[in-house]
Write a protein that holds these residues in place. Structure first.
Motif, PDB file in Angstrom:
ATOM      1  N   GLU A 166       0.841  -1.190   0.000  1.00  0.00           N
ATOM      2  CA  GLU A 166       0.000   0.000   0.000  1.00  0.00           C
ATOM      3  C   GLU A 166       0.879   1.243   0.000  1.00  0.00           C
ATOM      4  O   GLU A 166       2.006   1.238   0.486  1.00  0.00           O
ATOM      5  CB  GLU A 166      -0.974   0.000   1.175  1.00  0.00           C
ATOM      6  CG  GLU A 166      -0.333   0.017   2.525  1.00  0.00           C
ATOM      7  CD  GLU A 166      -1.366  -0.034   3.638  1.00  0.00           C
ATOM      8  OE1 GLU A 166      -1.041   0.467   4.715  1.00  0.00           O
ATOM      9  OE2 GLU A 166      -2.459  -0.576   3.452  1.00  0.00           O
ATOM     10  N   CYS A 167       0.345   2.307  -0.571  1.00  0.00           N
ATOM     11  CA  CYS A 167       1.054   3.588  -0.646  1.00  0.00           C
ATOM     12  C   CYS A 167       1.259   4.120   0.766  1.00  0.00           C
ATOM     13  O   CYS A 167       0.348   4.064   1.598  1.00  0.00           O
ATOM     14  CB  CYS A 167       0.219   4.564  -1.477  1.00  0.00           C
ATOM     15  SG  CYS A 167       0.929   6.219  -1.586  1.00  0.00           S
ATOM     16  N   VAL A 168       2.438   4.638   1.044  1.00  0.00           N
ATOM     17  CA  VAL A 168       2.727   5.144   2.386  1.00  0.00           C
ATOM     18  C   VAL A 168       2.024   6.475   2.659  1.00  0.00           C
ATOM     19  O   VAL A 168       1.921   6.886   3.806  1.00  0.00           O
ATOM     20  CB  VAL A 168       4.248   5.293   2.628  1.00  0.00           C
ATOM     21  CG1 VAL A 168       4.927   3.934   2.598  1.00  0.00           C
ATOM     22  CG2 VAL A 168       4.882   6.235   1.630  1.00  0.00           C
TER      23      VAL A 168
ATOM     24  N   CYS B 245      -1.274   7.552   0.897  1.00  0.00           N
ATOM     25  CA  CYS B 245      -2.737   7.490   0.826  1.00  0.00           C
ATOM     26  C   CYS B 245      -3.302   6.099   1.094  1.00  0.00           C
ATOM     27  O   CYS B 245      -4.515   5.926   1.107  1.00  0.00           O
ATOM     28  CB  CYS B 245      -3.206   7.969  -0.550  1.00  0.00           C
ATOM     29  SG  CYS B 245      -2.785   6.853  -1.910  1.00  0.00           S
ATOM     30  N   ARG B 246      -2.451   5.117   1.273  1.00  0.00           N
ATOM     31  CA  ARG B 246      -2.809   3.737   1.595  1.00  0.00           C
ATOM     32  C   ARG B 246      -3.560   3.009   0.484  1.00  0.00           C
ATOM     33  O   ARG B 246      -4.157   1.974   0.716  1.00  0.00           O
ATOM     34  CB  ARG B 246      -3.586   3.682   2.915  1.00  0.00           C
ATOM     35  CG  ARG B 246      -2.804   4.353   4.041  1.00  0.00           C
ATOM     36  CD  ARG B 246      -3.377   4.210   5.393  1.00  0.00           C
ATOM     37  NE  ARG B 246      -3.383   2.886   5.949  1.00  0.00           N
ATOM     38  CZ  ARG B 246      -2.387   2.327   6.619  1.00  0.00           C
ATOM     39  NH1 ARG B 246      -1.276   2.978   6.776  1.00  0.00           N
ATOM     40  NH2 ARG B 246      -2.508   1.128   7.129  1.00  0.00           N
ATOM     41  N   GLU B 247      -3.523   3.530  -0.750  1.00  0.00           N
ATOM     42  CA  GLU B 247      -4.088   2.840  -1.909  1.00  0.00           C
ATOM     43  C   GLU B 247      -3.099   1.770  -2.357  1.00  0.00           C
ATOM     44  O   GLU B 247      -1.902   1.880  -2.104  1.00  0.00           O
ATOM     45  CB  GLU B 247      -4.329   3.833  -3.057  1.00  0.00           C
ATOM     46  CG  GLU B 247      -5.473   4.790  -2.803  1.00  0.00           C
ATOM     47  CD  GLU B 247      -6.817   4.095  -2.796  1.00  0.00           C
ATOM     48  OE1 GLU B 247      -7.048   3.209  -3.645  1.00  0.00           O
ATOM     49  OE2 GLU B 247      -7.646   4.436  -1.935  1.00  0.00           O
TER      50      GLU B 247
ATOM     51  N   GLU C 109       3.985  -6.747  -2.016  1.00  0.00           N
ATOM     52  CA  GLU C 109       4.196  -6.440  -0.593  1.00  0.00           C
ATOM     53  C   GLU C 109       5.632  -6.652  -0.150  1.00  0.00           C
ATOM     54  O   GLU C 109       6.080  -6.051   0.808  1.00  0.00           O
ATOM     55  CB  GLU C 109       3.268  -7.284   0.277  1.00  0.00           C
ATOM     56  CG  GLU C 109       1.852  -6.803   0.299  1.00  0.00           C
ATOM     57  CD  GLU C 109       0.980  -7.596   1.250  1.00  0.00           C
ATOM     58  OE1 GLU C 109       1.393  -8.699   1.675  1.00  0.00           O
ATOM     59  OE2 GLU C 109      -0.111  -7.117   1.569  1.00  0.00           O
TER      60      GLU C 109
ATOM     61  N   CYS D  35       1.879   5.015  -4.650  1.00  0.00           N
ATOM     62  CA  CYS D  35       0.997   4.712  -5.769  1.00  0.00           C
ATOM     63  C   CYS D  35       1.360   5.656  -6.917  1.00  0.00           C
ATOM     64  O   CYS D  35       2.069   6.649  -6.702  1.00  0.00           O
ATOM     65  CB  CYS D  35      -0.467   4.879  -5.353  1.00  0.00           C
ATOM     66  SG  CYS D  35      -0.974   6.576  -5.067  1.00  0.00           S
TER      67      CYS D  35
END
Length: 67
Positions: free
Chosen positions: A32-34, A36-38, A44, A52
């Motif tokens: 996941e993007c650090v 925005c968490r997308e 992984e 992202c």
């Protein structure tokens, strides 16, 4: 005066297929993007801060303009 008309110019565009909802990705689990968490394009197991594509583009713009 002979004018050629392009009938496709005035056509209504076809609808764009809806994007997959966030979190519904095919394939291996993605990091996941650090910011925005997308989900990102990276697995992984990738080490370091993963971004992202949107956040990577914004970060590149910020670093290019700082000087």
């Amino acid at each position: 005066m002979d004018t050629d008309t392009d009938d496709t110019y005035c056509e209504t565009p076809r609808p764009i297929a809806p994007a997959q909802p966030a979190g519904a990705t095919d394939g291996p689990p993605y990091a996941e993007c650090v910011l925005c968490r997308e989900p990102t394009e990276y697995p992984e197991s990738t080490k370091g801060a993963t971004l992202c594509p949107v956040c990577a583009w914004q970060e590149a713009g910020r670093t290019a303009c700082s000087g």
